[in-house]
Design an enzyme around this catalytic site. Structure first.
Site, PDB file in Angstrom:
ATOM      1  N   THR A 168      30.745  47.503  29.234  1.00  0.00           N
ATOM      2  CA  THR A 168      29.992  46.064  27.594  1.00  0.00           C
ATOM      3  C   THR A 168      28.807  45.925  28.533  1.00  0.00           C
ATOM      4  O   THR A 168      28.463  45.837  29.396  1.00  0.00           O
ATOM      5  CB  THR A 168      30.947  45.384  28.369  1.00  0.00           C
ATOM      6  OG1 THR A 168      31.311  44.471  26.326  1.00  0.00           O
ATOM      7  CG2 THR A 168      30.928  44.752  29.500  1.00  0.00           C
ATOM      8  N   HIS A 223      41.788  42.164  42.009  1.00  0.00           N
ATOM      9  CA  HIS A 223      42.203  42.477  42.856  1.00  0.00           C
ATOM     10  C   HIS A 223      43.529  43.026  43.517  1.00  0.00           C
ATOM     11  O   HIS A 223      43.753  42.948  45.168  1.00  0.00           O
ATOM     12  CB  HIS A 223      41.305  40.933  43.459  1.00  0.00           C
ATOM     13  CG  HIS A 223      41.165  40.998  44.953  1.00  0.00           C
ATOM     14  ND1 HIS A 223      40.826  42.020  45.611  1.00  0.00           N
ATOM     15  CD2 HIS A 223      40.757  39.498  45.423  1.00  0.00           C
ATOM     16  CE1 HIS A 223      40.097  41.670  47.421  1.00  0.00           C
ATOM     17  NE2 HIS A 223      40.309  40.858  47.203  1.00  0.00           N
TER      18      HIS A 223
END
Length: 407
Positions: free
Chosen positions: A314, A366
Protein backbone atom coordinates in the site's frame (compact mmCIF):
# COMPACT_ATOMS: atom_id res chain seq x y z
CA UNK A 1 -43.96 -9.07 -22.19
CA UNK A 2 -42.56 -8.81 -18.65
CA UNK A 3 -38.83 -9.30 -18.01
CA UNK A 4 -37.52 -10.07 -14.52
CA UNK A 5 -34.10 -8.64 -13.66
CA UNK A 6 -32.58 -10.84 -10.97
CA UNK A 7 -29.61 -10.21 -8.66
CA UNK A 8 -26.53 -11.80 -10.28
CA UNK A 9 -23.78 -13.51 -8.30
CA UNK A 10 -20.85 -11.10 -7.77
CA UNK A 11 -18.53 -13.99 -6.95
CA UNK A 12 -18.05 -17.30 -5.23
CA UNK A 13 -19.28 -17.54 -1.61
CA UNK A 14 -21.24 -14.24 -1.83
CA UNK A 15 -24.94 -14.82 -1.16
CA UNK A 16 -26.20 -11.36 -0.16
CA UNK A 17 -25.83 -7.85 -1.60
CA UNK A 18 -27.24 -4.37 -1.02
CA UNK A 19 -28.90 -2.08 -3.57
CA UNK A 20 -26.63 0.95 -3.29
CA UNK A 21 -28.05 3.14 -6.08
CA UNK A 22 -30.94 3.25 -8.51
CA UNK A 23 -29.76 5.16 -11.59
CA UNK A 24 -33.30 5.54 -12.98
CA UNK A 25 -36.67 6.41 -11.44
CA UNK A 26 -39.45 3.95 -10.74
CA UNK A 27 -41.75 3.97 -13.79
CA UNK A 28 -39.10 5.31 -16.19
CA UNK A 29 -38.77 3.99 -19.72
CA UNK A 30 -35.37 2.27 -19.99
CA UNK A 31 -33.37 1.02 -22.95
CA UNK A 32 -31.76 -2.37 -23.47
CA UNK A 33 -28.18 -2.30 -22.15
CA UNK A 34 -28.78 0.87 -20.08
CA UNK A 35 -27.23 0.79 -16.58
CA UNK A 36 -30.15 0.96 -14.17
CA UNK A 37 -28.66 0.17 -10.74
CA UNK A 38 -25.55 -0.56 -8.69
CA UNK A 39 -25.34 -3.27 -6.05
CA UNK A 40 -22.69 -3.59 -3.33
CA UNK A 41 -21.25 -6.84 -2.06
CA UNK A 42 -18.75 -7.01 0.78
CA UNK A 43 -15.91 -6.69 -1.74
CA UNK A 44 -16.98 -4.69 -4.79
CA UNK A 45 -19.72 -2.82 -6.64
CA UNK A 46 -21.56 -4.42 -9.56
CA UNK A 47 -23.55 -2.58 -12.25
CA UNK A 48 -26.97 -3.91 -13.33
CA UNK A 49 -28.13 -3.33 -16.91
CA UNK A 50 -31.57 -3.51 -18.49
CA UNK A 51 -32.16 -6.62 -20.59
CA UNK A 52 -34.91 -5.06 -22.71
CA UNK A 53 -36.61 -1.79 -23.67
CA UNK A 54 -39.61 -0.99 -21.50
CA UNK A 55 -41.06 0.54 -18.34
CA UNK A 56 -39.22 -0.35 -15.14
CA UNK A 57 -40.87 -1.22 -11.81
CA UNK A 58 -38.72 -1.56 -8.69
CA UNK A 59 -39.19 -4.66 -6.54
CA UNK A 60 -36.70 -3.52 -3.86
CA UNK A 61 -35.73 -0.10 -2.53
CA UNK A 62 -32.35 1.61 -2.30
CA UNK A 63 -30.42 0.37 0.74
CA UNK A 64 -32.35 -2.90 0.93
CA UNK A 65 -30.46 -6.18 1.40
CA UNK A 66 -31.30 -8.91 -1.12
CA UNK A 67 -30.06 -12.40 -1.85
CA UNK A 68 -28.44 -13.58 -5.08
CA UNK A 69 -31.23 -14.71 -7.43
CA UNK A 70 -33.92 -12.42 -5.98
CA UNK A 71 -35.93 -10.26 -8.41
CA UNK A 72 -34.49 -6.76 -8.41
CA UNK A 73 -37.02 -5.16 -10.78
CA UNK A 74 -39.32 -5.97 -13.66
CA UNK A 75 -39.39 -4.39 -17.11
CA UNK A 76 -42.68 -4.33 -19.00
CA UNK A 77 -42.00 -4.25 -22.70
CA UNK A 78 -44.61 -3.65 -25.41
CA UNK A 79 -44.62 -2.24 -28.95
CA UNK A 80 -47.24 0.35 -27.96
CA UNK A 81 -45.13 1.71 -25.08
CA UNK A 82 -42.05 1.81 -27.29
CA UNK A 83 -43.95 3.73 -30.00
CA UNK A 84 -45.31 6.24 -27.44
CA UNK A 85 -41.85 6.73 -25.98
CA UNK A 86 -40.28 7.39 -29.41
CA UNK A 87 -43.02 9.92 -30.24
CA UNK A 88 -42.55 11.69 -26.90
CA UNK A 89 -38.75 11.79 -27.35
CA UNK A 90 -39.16 13.43 -30.77
CA UNK A 91 -41.65 15.92 -29.33
CA UNK A 92 -39.29 16.81 -26.47
CA UNK A 93 -36.42 17.24 -28.93
CA UNK A 94 -38.45 19.59 -31.17
CA UNK A 95 -39.59 21.63 -28.14
CA UNK A 96 -36.00 21.91 -26.94
CA UNK A 97 -34.68 23.07 -30.32
CA UNK A 98 -37.71 25.18 -31.24
CA UNK A 99 -39.34 26.39 -28.00
CA UNK A 100 -43.00 27.41 -28.28
CA UNK A 101 -44.00 31.07 -28.12
CA UNK A 102 -45.94 30.52 -24.88
CA UNK A 103 -42.63 30.16 -23.03
CA UNK A 104 -41.00 33.16 -24.70
CA UNK A 105 -41.23 36.77 -23.46
CA UNK A 106 -41.69 39.17 -26.40
CA UNK A 107 -41.17 42.91 -25.72
CA UNK A 108 -42.81 45.68 -27.72
CA UNK A 109 -40.43 47.98 -29.69
CA UNK A 110 -40.76 50.75 -27.06
CA UNK A 111 -40.21 48.39 -24.13
CA UNK A 112 -37.25 46.76 -25.87
CA UNK A 113 -35.50 50.15 -26.08
CA UNK A 114 -36.39 50.92 -22.44
CA UNK A 115 -35.01 47.55 -21.25
CA UNK A 116 -31.75 48.20 -23.07
CA UNK A 117 -31.33 51.75 -21.68
CA UNK A 118 -32.09 50.72 -18.08
CA UNK A 119 -30.14 47.45 -18.38
CA UNK A 120 -33.08 45.33 -17.19
CA UNK A 121 -33.16 41.58 -17.86
CA UNK A 122 -36.23 40.67 -19.87
CA UNK A 123 -36.75 37.48 -17.80
CA UNK A 124 -37.42 39.57 -14.66
CA UNK A 125 -40.32 41.57 -16.18
CA UNK A 126 -43.91 40.31 -16.07
CA UNK A 127 -45.80 41.09 -19.29
CA UNK A 128 -49.47 42.16 -19.19
CA UNK A 129 -50.07 42.61 -22.91
CA UNK A 130 -51.73 40.16 -25.27
CA UNK A 131 -50.17 36.67 -25.01
CA UNK A 132 -47.91 37.98 -22.23
CA UNK A 133 -46.32 40.67 -24.41
CA UNK A 134 -44.16 43.12 -22.43
CA UNK A 135 -45.17 46.78 -22.76
CA UNK A 136 -43.28 49.92 -21.77
CA UNK A 137 -45.75 50.35 -18.90
CA UNK A 138 -44.71 46.90 -17.60
CA UNK A 139 -41.06 47.99 -17.67
CA UNK A 140 -41.72 51.24 -15.77
CA UNK A 141 -43.80 49.37 -13.17
CA UNK A 142 -41.04 46.80 -12.72
CA UNK A 143 -38.38 49.51 -12.27
CA UNK A 144 -40.44 51.52 -9.72
CA UNK A 145 -41.32 48.37 -7.79
CA UNK A 146 -37.71 47.31 -7.45
CA UNK A 147 -36.47 50.80 -6.48
CA UNK A 148 -39.09 50.89 -3.69
CA UNK A 149 -38.27 47.41 -2.45
CA UNK A 150 -34.55 48.20 -2.22
CA UNK A 151 -35.28 50.89 0.39
CA UNK A 152 -38.26 49.37 2.21
CA UNK A 153 -37.04 45.78 2.29
CA UNK A 154 -33.44 46.44 3.28
CA UNK A 155 -32.70 43.80 5.94
CA UNK A 156 -31.65 44.96 9.41
CA UNK A 157 -28.03 44.57 10.42
CA UNK A 158 -27.72 41.49 12.60
CA UNK A 159 -24.86 39.55 14.08
CA UNK A 160 -24.05 36.57 11.81
CA UNK A 161 -24.69 33.11 13.26
CA UNK A 162 -22.23 30.25 12.82
CA UNK A 163 -23.45 27.27 10.83
CA UNK A 164 -23.63 24.33 13.25
CA UNK A 165 -25.70 21.94 11.16
CA UNK A 166 -24.83 18.28 10.72
CA UNK A 167 -25.61 15.69 8.11
CA UNK A 168 -26.21 11.97 8.58
CA UNK A 169 -25.66 9.49 5.76
CA UNK A 170 -25.85 5.69 6.06
CA UNK A 171 -22.65 3.72 5.58
CA UNK A 172 -22.61 1.69 2.38
CA UNK A 173 -22.69 -2.10 2.58
CA UNK A 174 -19.11 -2.14 1.24
CA UNK A 175 -17.92 0.28 3.94
CA UNK A 176 -19.69 -1.64 6.72
CA UNK A 177 -18.09 -4.92 5.66
CA UNK A 178 -14.70 -3.23 5.42
CA UNK A 179 -15.15 -1.91 8.96
CA UNK A 180 -16.00 -5.40 10.21
CA UNK A 181 -12.89 -6.88 8.60
CA UNK A 182 -10.63 -4.17 10.04
CA UNK A 183 -11.96 -4.77 13.56
CA UNK A 184 -11.57 -8.53 13.05
CA UNK A 185 -7.91 -8.11 12.07
CA UNK A 186 -7.27 -5.91 15.11
CA UNK A 187 -8.84 -8.42 17.49
CA UNK A 188 -7.70 -11.71 15.93
CA UNK A 189 -4.05 -11.06 14.99
CA UNK A 190 -0.93 -10.26 16.99
CA UNK A 191 -0.10 -7.30 14.77
CA UNK A 192 3.22 -5.48 15.08
CA UNK A 193 4.95 -2.97 12.79
CA UNK A 194 8.63 -2.49 12.04
CA UNK A 195 10.18 0.45 10.15
CA UNK A 196 13.13 1.31 7.96
CA UNK A 197 14.13 4.01 5.48
CA UNK A 198 15.29 3.70 1.91
CA UNK A 199 17.36 5.99 -0.32
CA UNK A 200 15.47 6.40 -3.62
CA UNK A 201 18.33 8.05 -5.55
CA UNK A 202 19.16 5.07 -7.80
CA UNK A 203 15.49 4.59 -8.74
CA UNK A 204 15.24 8.32 -9.51
CA UNK A 205 18.27 8.15 -11.81
CA UNK A 206 16.97 5.09 -13.68
CA UNK A 207 13.52 6.62 -14.15
CA UNK A 208 14.98 9.96 -15.27
CA UNK A 209 17.13 8.23 -17.88
CA UNK A 210 14.60 5.76 -19.24
CA UNK A 211 11.06 6.93 -18.39
CA UNK A 212 10.38 8.70 -21.73
CA UNK A 213 11.67 5.78 -23.80
CA UNK A 214 9.77 3.32 -21.59
CA UNK A 215 6.52 5.26 -22.02
CA UNK A 216 7.00 5.53 -25.78
CA UNK A 217 7.84 1.84 -26.12
CA UNK A 218 5.24 0.33 -23.78
CA UNK A 219 2.50 2.95 -23.40
CA UNK A 220 2.72 3.11 -19.59
CA UNK A 221 4.85 5.01 -17.10
CA UNK A 222 7.88 3.49 -15.42
CA UNK A 223 6.71 3.98 -11.84
CA UNK A 224 7.94 3.00 -8.40
CA UNK A 225 5.51 0.11 -7.95
CA UNK A 226 7.27 -2.26 -10.36
CA UNK A 227 10.54 -1.80 -8.44
CA UNK A 228 8.83 -2.39 -5.09
CA UNK A 229 6.82 -5.35 -6.37
CA UNK A 230 9.92 -7.14 -7.64
CA UNK A 231 11.84 -6.17 -4.48
CA UNK A 232 9.08 -7.71 -2.36
CA UNK A 233 9.10 -10.91 -4.44
CA UNK A 234 12.84 -11.23 -3.82
CA UNK A 235 12.39 -10.58 -0.09
CA UNK A 236 9.51 -13.06 0.16
CA UNK A 237 11.71 -15.76 -1.35
CA UNK A 238 14.34 -15.04 1.30
CA UNK A 239 11.79 -14.94 4.15
CA UNK A 240 9.00 -17.40 3.17
CA UNK A 241 7.03 -17.03 6.43
CA UNK A 242 6.11 -13.48 5.36
CA UNK A 243 4.39 -15.13 2.38
CA UNK A 244 2.30 -17.41 4.61
CA UNK A 245 -1.04 -17.51 6.44
CA UNK A 246 -2.65 -19.29 9.37
CA UNK A 247 -5.52 -21.70 8.65
CA UNK A 248 -6.91 -23.16 11.85
CA UNK A 249 -4.05 -25.03 13.50
CA UNK A 250 -1.91 -25.03 10.35
CA UNK A 251 0.46 -22.63 8.64
CA UNK A 252 0.25 -22.43 4.85
CA UNK A 253 3.37 -21.28 2.99
CA UNK A 254 2.67 -20.18 -0.56
CA UNK A 255 5.23 -21.11 -3.20
CA UNK A 256 3.87 -18.50 -5.61
CA UNK A 257 3.74 -14.73 -5.22
CA UNK A 258 0.39 -13.02 -5.79
CA UNK A 259 0.95 -9.39 -4.81
CA UNK A 260 -2.11 -7.34 -3.80
CA UNK A 261 -1.89 -3.63 -4.60
CA UNK A 262 -4.08 -1.26 -2.53
CA UNK A 263 -5.79 1.29 -4.81
CA UNK A 264 -8.14 4.06 -3.67
CA UNK A 265 -11.31 4.30 -5.76
CA UNK A 266 -14.64 6.15 -5.62
CA UNK A 267 -16.17 3.33 -3.57
CA UNK A 268 -13.26 3.09 -1.13
CA UNK A 269 -10.03 1.13 -0.93
CA UNK A 270 -9.81 -1.83 -3.31
CA UNK A 271 -7.03 -4.42 -3.35
CA UNK A 272 -6.70 -6.12 -6.77
CA UNK A 273 -4.08 -8.82 -7.24
CA UNK A 274 -1.05 -9.09 -9.54
CA UNK A 275 -0.82 -12.85 -9.96
CA UNK A 276 2.47 -14.75 -10.26
CA UNK A 277 4.48 -11.55 -10.00
CA UNK A 278 7.67 -13.64 -9.87
CA UNK A 279 7.31 -14.32 -13.59
CA UNK A 280 6.52 -10.76 -14.67
CA UNK A 281 8.84 -8.09 -16.09
CA UNK A 282 8.86 -4.38 -15.21
CA UNK A 283 6.71 -3.73 -18.29
CA UNK A 284 4.18 -6.44 -17.46
CA UNK A 285 3.82 -5.26 -13.85
CA UNK A 286 3.34 -1.61 -14.85
CA UNK A 287 0.77 -2.58 -17.51
CA UNK A 288 -1.10 -4.80 -15.03
CA UNK A 289 -1.16 -2.04 -12.39
CA UNK A 290 -2.43 0.46 -14.97
CA UNK A 291 -5.18 -1.93 -16.08
CA UNK A 292 -6.29 -2.73 -12.52
CA UNK A 293 -6.19 0.87 -11.28
CA UNK A 294 -8.24 2.01 -14.31
CA UNK A 295 -10.86 -0.62 -13.54
CA UNK A 296 -10.95 0.42 -9.87
CA UNK A 297 -11.40 4.12 -10.71
CA UNK A 298 -14.14 3.28 -13.25
CA UNK A 299 -15.93 1.02 -10.75
CA UNK A 300 -15.44 -2.00 -13.05
CA UNK A 301 -13.15 -4.13 -10.86
CA UNK A 302 -14.47 -7.67 -10.33
CA UNK A 303 -14.47 -9.96 -7.31
CA UNK A 304 -12.17 -12.43 -9.09
CA UNK A 305 -9.57 -9.71 -9.65
CA UNK A 306 -9.47 -9.07 -5.88
CA UNK A 307 -9.63 -12.67 -4.70
CA UNK A 308 -6.50 -14.29 -3.31
CA UNK A 309 -3.23 -12.47 -2.82
CA UNK A 310 -0.41 -13.63 -0.57
CA UNK A 311 1.12 -10.25 0.33
CA UNK A 312 -0.02 -6.60 0.05
CA UNK A 313 1.67 -3.32 -0.85
CA UNK A 314 0.00 0.00 0.00
CA UNK A 315 1.30 3.45 -0.93
CA UNK A 316 0.06 6.15 1.45
CA UNK A 317 2.76 8.44 0.11
CA UNK A 318 0.60 9.47 -2.84
CA UNK A 319 -1.67 11.22 -0.31
CA UNK A 320 1.25 12.81 1.56
CA UNK A 321 1.63 10.28 4.39
CA UNK A 322 5.07 10.48 6.03
CA UNK A 323 4.69 7.34 8.17
CA UNK A 324 1.93 4.87 9.03
CA UNK A 325 1.19 1.42 10.46
CA UNK A 326 -0.94 -0.26 7.77
CA UNK A 327 -3.50 -2.89 8.78
CA UNK A 328 -2.92 -6.45 7.55
CA UNK A 329 -5.16 -7.58 4.68
CA UNK A 330 -6.70 -10.87 5.94
CA UNK A 331 -6.05 -13.75 5.63
CA UNK A 332 -2.56 -12.56 4.67
CA UNK A 333 0.09 -12.14 7.35
CA UNK A 334 1.95 -8.99 6.30
CA UNK A 335 1.63 -5.71 4.41
CA UNK A 336 4.29 -3.24 3.21
CA UNK A 337 3.60 0.47 3.59
CA UNK A 338 5.26 2.99 1.26
CA UNK A 339 5.31 6.69 2.17
CA UNK A 340 6.07 10.17 0.87
CA UNK A 341 9.55 10.75 -0.56
CA UNK A 342 11.28 13.67 1.15
CA UNK A 343 14.70 15.21 0.60
CA UNK A 344 16.67 14.69 3.83
CA UNK A 345 20.29 15.13 4.94
CA UNK A 346 21.99 11.74 5.27
CA UNK A 347 25.56 10.58 5.85
CA UNK A 348 27.07 8.94 2.74
CA UNK A 349 30.68 7.71 3.00
CA UNK A 350 31.39 10.12 5.84
CA UNK A 351 29.86 13.15 4.13
CA UNK A 352 26.45 14.76 4.54
CA UNK A 353 24.35 14.70 1.35
CA UNK A 354 20.76 15.55 0.44
CA UNK A 355 18.99 12.40 -0.71
CA UNK A 356 15.36 11.47 -1.58
CA UNK A 357 14.36 9.31 1.38
CA UNK A 358 11.23 7.19 1.87
CA UNK A 359 10.15 5.60 5.14
CA UNK A 360 8.97 1.99 4.86
CA UNK A 361 6.81 0.06 7.30
CA UNK A 362 5.94 -3.62 7.56
CA UNK A 363 2.94 -4.65 9.63
CA UNK A 364 2.98 -8.39 10.32
CA UNK A 365 1.24 -11.11 12.29
CA UNK A 366 3.62 -12.01 15.12
CA UNK A 367 1.93 -15.40 15.50
CA UNK A 368 3.92 -16.77 12.55
CA UNK A 369 6.43 -14.02 11.72
CA UNK A 370 9.21 -13.26 14.18
CA UNK A 371 11.19 -10.06 14.51
CA UNK A 372 14.15 -11.54 12.64
CA UNK A 373 12.02 -12.29 9.57
CA UNK A 374 10.22 -8.93 9.61
CA UNK A 375 13.39 -6.87 10.01
CA UNK A 376 15.26 -9.03 7.48
CA UNK A 377 12.42 -8.62 4.98
CA UNK A 378 12.56 -4.82 5.17
CA UNK A 379 16.37 -4.82 4.93
CA UNK A 380 16.12 -6.96 1.80
CA UNK A 381 13.61 -4.53 0.22
CA UNK A 382 15.87 -1.64 1.19
CA UNK A 383 18.98 -3.14 -0.45
CA UNK A 384 17.04 -4.00 -3.63
CA UNK A 385 15.73 -0.44 -3.97
CA UNK A 386 19.07 1.18 -3.17
CA UNK A 387 20.93 -1.09 -5.61
CA UNK A 388 18.35 -2.17 -8.21
CA UNK A 389 20.88 -2.88 -10.97
CA UNK A 390 22.61 -5.51 -8.82
CA UNK A 391 19.58 -7.15 -7.22
CA UNK A 392 16.78 -6.65 -9.78
CA UNK A 393 18.45 -6.19 -13.16
CA UNK A 394 21.13 -8.80 -13.50
CA UNK A 395 24.08 -7.06 -11.92
CA UNK A 396 25.38 -4.64 -14.55
CA UNK A 397 24.41 -1.56 -16.54
CA UNK A 398 24.38 -3.51 -19.82
CA UNK A 399 21.38 -5.59 -18.73
CA UNK A 400 19.32 -2.56 -17.68
CA UNK A 401 17.84 -1.84 -21.11
CA UNK A 402 17.15 -5.53 -21.59
CA UNK A 403 15.30 -5.77 -18.27
CA UNK A 404 13.19 -2.75 -19.23
CA UNK A 405 12.55 -4.33 -22.66
CA UNK A 406 13.61 -1.19 -24.49
CA UNK A 407 15.46 -2.89 -27.36
Amino acid sequence: MIIQIKVPSPGESITEVEVSTWLVKNGDYVHKGQTIAEIDSDKATLEISSEENGIITFMVEKGERVRVGDVLCIIESSKEDTKKHIVQEKKDHVEKVYPSNKNRKIPSPASKKFLKEKKIFIESVQGTGKHGRITKKDCIFHLEKNETSIVSNRPPIITPMYNRSKKKTPLSFLRRKLSERLVFVKNQTASLTTFNEVDMLEIFLIRKKYKDLFKKKHGVNLGFMSFFTLSCVRALKLYPDVNAMISGKEKINFEYYDISIAISGPKGLMVPVIRNAEYLSFREIEQEIYKLSTRVHNGKISIDEMTGGTFTITNGGIFGSMLSTPIINPPQSAILGMHKIMERPVVVNGSIEIRPIMYLSLSYDHRIIDGRESVGFLVSVKESIENPIKFLMGGNEDTLSKKLELY
